[in-house]
Scaffold this motif. Structure first.
Motif, PDB file in Angstrom:
ATOM      1  N   ASP A  15       0.660  -1.292   0.101  1.00  0.00           N
ATOM      2  CA  ASP A  15      -0.364   0.083   0.070  1.00  0.00           C
ATOM      3  C   ASP A  15       0.166   1.242  -0.366  1.00  0.00           C
ATOM      4  O   ASP A  15       0.552   2.077  -0.639  1.00  0.00           O
ATOM      5  N   SER A  59      -4.225   6.210  -2.881  1.00  0.00           N
ATOM      6  CA  SER A  59      -4.549   5.667  -3.906  1.00  0.00           C
ATOM      7  C   SER A  59      -5.399   6.278  -5.140  1.00  0.00           C
ATOM      8  O   SER A  59      -5.376   7.191  -5.742  1.00  0.00           O
ATOM      9  N   THR A 157      -0.837   5.195   6.848  1.00  0.00           N
ATOM     10  CA  THR A 157      -1.818   4.509   5.760  1.00  0.00           C
ATOM     11  C   THR A 157      -2.050   3.060   6.866  1.00  0.00           C
ATOM     12  O   THR A 157      -3.337   3.007   5.655  1.00  0.00           O
ATOM     13  N   GLY A 161      -6.362   2.543   6.625  1.00  0.00           N
ATOM     14  CA  GLY A 161      -7.491   0.704   5.962  1.00  0.00           C
ATOM     15  C   GLY A 161      -7.835   0.599   7.152  1.00  0.00           C
ATOM     16  O   GLY A 161      -9.385   0.395   7.020  1.00  0.00           O
TER      17      GLY A 161
END
Length: 323
Positions: A15, A59, A157, A161
């Protein structure tokens, strides 16, 4: 991804690497096409990109934030001026007239007016602002902090999520950035924003938007190792800290980099921001996460008590259930 999962580290690295790739890809075509669209009304006007795409937190579907440094933006005001609203209309009309490269979506009113558009060649949504460069300056500071302590980007990060997975929709990325910075300051891993701005004069109304780039060694600090064990342990520590944080009494205050009671905020703010005392001691705020530069703003103002209770419970679960 759960902290205890065997896939935790590989998934997180993937990611982060993807977000950094988006950051480094550049957005030259978008800026070039925007300058072309605005050249009649805003010739030779500086244009800056900022937001998650520029901080290495995006993203594929993330918007690009753009700031147009138009005439009249150097004067600090609490509310949009007539000039700023006129600029909004001019930008919206220019986008409509440049249909080859742009799709006009809508205008957004409020304290920070926007023009929302889509760039056709890249299919990237863009939020164009033109009233305050302070947001772009804040991004420069965040990028510098991520350079000082790269583990901070990994933490943010992961937390974005994690919050999405657990339905903590009010805890957005910009809030986690401030909470992570404050946590690392409390743990002696980052200097305060006040220290990075020491001896600099205000340059945007009462606020300082510039800072001095000093290495961690200037503060007798070291870079945290970037590996699976360190990231897992520091995230567990983060969850433990915020599961027990006294939100009713204390402020998340990256500017000072230390715990501060709400009732003491007036005594510790720089001259020019003391008039905002009532904002910080108000009982109506479930949590106060102070902006790093715009010191009269609580970035967590949308978070209600039930949101905070859910967050604390999830943090406690992560602390207790992670080995």
């Amino acid at each position: 991804m759960d902290l205890g999962s065997i896939y935790f580290w590989d998934s997180l690295k993937k990611d982060v690497d993807k977000a950094i790739a988006i950051k480094t890809m550049g957005h030259d075509q978008i800026i070039s096409d925007l300058k072309k669209a605005l050249c009649s009304d805003f010739p030779d006007t500086p244009i800056y990109t900022f937001g998650s795409r520029i901080m290495g937190l995006a993203s594929d579907g993330s918007d690009l934030d753009i700031y147009v440094h138009a005439y009249g933006n150097d004067v600090y005001t609490d509310k949009p001026t007539h000039t700023m609203l006129t600029n909004q209309m001019k930008i919206a009309n220019a986008i409509r007239m440049s249909s080859e490269n742009w799709i006009f979506i809508r205008t957004v009113d409020g304290m920070c007016p926007l023009v929302v558009v889509r760039h056709k060649p890249t299919n990237i949504m863009c939020d164009i602002s033109f009233s305050r460069k302070i947001s772009a300056d804040q991004n420069n500071l965040v990028n510098y902090i991520f350079e000082l302590q790269p583990i901070a980007r990994y933490m943010v990060t992961y937390l974005r999520g994690w919050a999405q997975k657990h339905g903590l929709t009010k805890f957005r990325g910009h809030i986690f950035i401030l909470m992570v910075i404050f946590f690392l300051q409390i743990r002696g891993k980052l200097p305060s924003i006040k220290d990075l701005q020491a001896n600099l004069p205000p340059n945007f109304g009462p606020w300082k938007t510039n800072f001095v780039k000093l290495g961690l060694s200037s503060f007798n600090m070291k870079t945290v190792a970037l590996n699976e064990s360190e990231v897992r342990n520091i995230l567990k520590d983060f969850f433990g800290y915020y599961s027990e944080f006294n939100y009713a009494q204390l402020i998340v205050c990256p500017w000072l980099g230390k715990e501060l009671r709400r009732t003491m905020i007036q005594a510790h703010m720089p001259s020019g921001s003391q008039r905002y005392y009532c904002l910080y001691v108000s009982d109506r705020h479930a949590i106060i996460v102070q902006d790093m530069m715009h010191l009269n703003q609580n970035k967590a103002f949308p978070i209600a008590q039930h949101d905070l209770r859910s967050f604390k419970a999830k943090c406690k679960d992560m602390k207790m259930n992670t080995k």
